[in-house]
Every structure is written in C-alpha cells, then in structure tokens.
Design an enzyme around this catalytic site. Sequence first.
Site, PDB file in Angstrom:
ATOM      1  N   PRO A 110       0.794  -1.201  -0.170  1.00 18.70           N
ATOM      2  CA  PRO A 110       0.099  -0.059   0.058  1.00 18.70           C
ATOM      3  C   PRO A 110       0.784   1.354   0.027  1.00 18.70           C
ATOM      4  CG  PRO A 110      -0.868  -1.510   1.520  1.00 18.70           C
ATOM      5  CD  PRO A 110       0.510  -2.353   1.047  1.00 18.70           C
ATOM      6  N   CYS A 111       0.536   2.260  -0.759  1.00 19.78           N
ATOM      7  CA  CYS A 111       1.479   3.284  -1.110  1.00 19.78           C
ATOM      8  C   CYS A 111       1.079   4.687  -0.539  1.00 19.78           C
ATOM      9  CB  CYS A 111       1.786   3.289  -2.703  1.00 19.78           C
ATOM     10  SG  CYS A 111      -0.019   3.359  -3.480  1.00 19.78           S
ATOM     11  N   GLN A 112       0.129   4.708  -0.025  1.00 24.12           N
ATOM     12  CA  GLN A 112      -0.593   5.933   0.322  1.00 24.12           C
ATOM     13  C   GLN A 112       0.435   6.736   1.518  1.00 24.12           C
ATOM     14  OE1 GLN A 112      -2.307   3.183   0.570  1.00 24.12           O
ATOM     15  NE2 GLN A 112      -4.275   3.565  -0.492  1.00 24.12           N
ATOM     16  N   PHE A 123       3.788   6.711   1.048  1.00 19.02           N
ATOM     17  CA  PHE A 123       4.573   7.266   0.333  1.00 19.02           C
ATOM     18  C   PHE A 123       4.251   8.225  -0.914  1.00 19.02           C
ATOM     19  CE2 PHE A 123       6.236   2.589   0.853  1.00 19.02           C
ATOM     20  CZ  PHE A 123       7.305   2.983   1.765  1.00 19.02           C
TER      21      PHE A 123
END
Length: 356
Positions: A82-84, A86
Amino acid sequence: MKNILAIDLFSGAGGTTSGLKKAGIKVVAAVEIDRWAAQTYRFNNPEVFLFEDDIKNISGKKILNNISVKSSDKLLLVACPPCQGFSTIGKKDVKDKRNQLIFEYLRLIKELKPDFLLMENVSGITNKKNKEIFVNFINLIESEYLLTYKVLNTADYGVPQTRKRLVLHGVKKDKVDKSFEIDLPKKTHSKDGKENTKKWVTAEIIMDLPKIKSGEEYLGEGIYNHTANGLTDVNIKRIRYIRKNGGNRSILPEDLILNCHRKSKGHNDVYGILDVSKPAVTITGGCMTYSKGRFGHPTQDRALSAREAARLQSFEDSYVFFGNRGELAKQIGNAVPVKLAEASGRYFQLILGEVK
C-alpha cells in the site's frame, strides 16, 4: 521444463495478477486483506490460492504448504505494498505504518528465497522523506539479489494513462552468471511513436461505451460495472461550463467557483474534463468523483464510470469488480495497471532461459 510461478502479495483486485497471466506466468498464490478486493480477486482468478488475511499472519511456510512447486519451477515474488504513505499527493509521513509494510515483503523474500523479485510502487517512494525506508530495504537484499529500479511512465507500455510508477526487478545472484545484467521492460509505446514503438494509447478508448447519466448504471449484457456517481445540479452546471470553456476550473465564473478555491490556485485538475486526445491523468481511488481530479467525462455530464476507469487501467472488459461505487473506485484506482505488470512478466519470461 522451466516455468515461472508467481506469488502476488498485496494483490488488491488483481491488476498485477492479470498482467502476469497475460505474459504466460502462472500465479499460484495471493495475499489480500481487504474484503471487497479479495472478493473481486477470487471471482476473476479462481485458480489462485488466495489468503484473505493480514500479511503479517502469512509465513513463507504457510504459502508453500498451499501451492505445488516442482524443482524446475522458478519462483517470482511480487509485492505492491500500500502506497498512500509514500504518495506525492497529500500528507507525507515517514512514520506512516503503511510504509513499514515493505518490510513484510522483505521478510517473505528471506523466507521464500524466490528466484525473481518484482515490486511496483508510487514514484514518491524514492523522494527525500521516504528514501531512508527504501534504501534500507534495498540494502537488506542487494547482497543476494541483482536489482534495478526506475520510475516508469505507464503510457510507455500501452496503458492509456500517464501514471508514473517505480518498478523494481530482481534476480537471485546465485541463479545467474556474474556477467548477467538485470534490466527493466523495454518501452513498447511513446508519445510520437518513433524508434520501433507504437504511439501512446489515448483516453479515446472509453468513448465507445454506452451512454449513461450521472447516478445511473448500464444493465445491458456483456458490460460490467458501467456505473457512475450522481452529480448535483451545480456540478452539472460546472462540468458543462468547464467543458465548453477550456477543460479546468480556472475559467469558472464567479457564481460557480467553490469558496475553498477562491484563495487557492493549486489542484487545477479537480473538476477537470478528461482530454481524449491524450492518455488519461493518473487514475486514483477518487477516479469516479468529479471533484477529485480530471475525471469529468469528455461529452457526458458525469464523472468516469467504474468500467471507464478500469479500461484506463488496462483491465479487460470481462473483469468484474465487487462492492459499492466507493469500493469499485478504490480497487480500480489502487490497482497496478495490467499492461505494466504484463511488460514485467514478459521480461522475466525473456530471461528465464538464462537462469540456472
């Protein structure tokens, strides 16, 4: 005969799995915690053993106990954490717990010792604030793996969207000769179509879908998830004015400007109209909401439907998503574009013959 078997961690609705399957790679296991994404994944990929659980509860041994691997098979471990935390959009917090999920990938690399690695994430993972986490991750695996990574533009791989994503490829050092150099997939498309590439695919690809109004869903045969959020009367006025006068909110007359925009010149893409002469802007979890990006339909008074957003993420029309409209948008926006994953899959197939 050598075959590549893939394990898809943080699989979401299945964008990476779809792309790898198109490249001829057999996906044997996946891990996803979100119930709606897991339902979507399971329906479209019934042959894959899906762990619907927190990745922290999944060990390498548990995965291996549920799949069949022959001695000649080569294992590809895929992760799109999950990239939120970053993301370049919104708050950037290096302490965000979601950032630490990259180390669950690291743990499973150590436990499974795969032949190949594939990771996809937002470009912001290499930004100054996040670099410490990413470099730490790299430092902990580069003694065993040849690695390469770069921020790629998904439009260069046939995705009708200019989405910038970091892609990392790895191969176990003891599986290749010392002269071997790891690479990323070669571009298949470009803006001008030169140097043996095709021209970028544009957002025009959504325009043959049946017309629907805001708040409606198409219920005809063979087209799934063609459903759109409703629009208020004032937003219908905004979308019509913007479409007629230039494509973004900066040209709105005084009576249609939102109070929150009167003092802010940023985020001009919100309330924007999709330009079909170009690839789409980045499709996000807000892709079905007119106020969250350049997601206004080019000719119809509504935001994108879930099916239109899925096309812009290069999903096949036969791929069915489950959940309410908010869940559909989140699954589609969070997915790895199918054709980008396919490009990586084809690269690993290409080098398969060079792996011991």
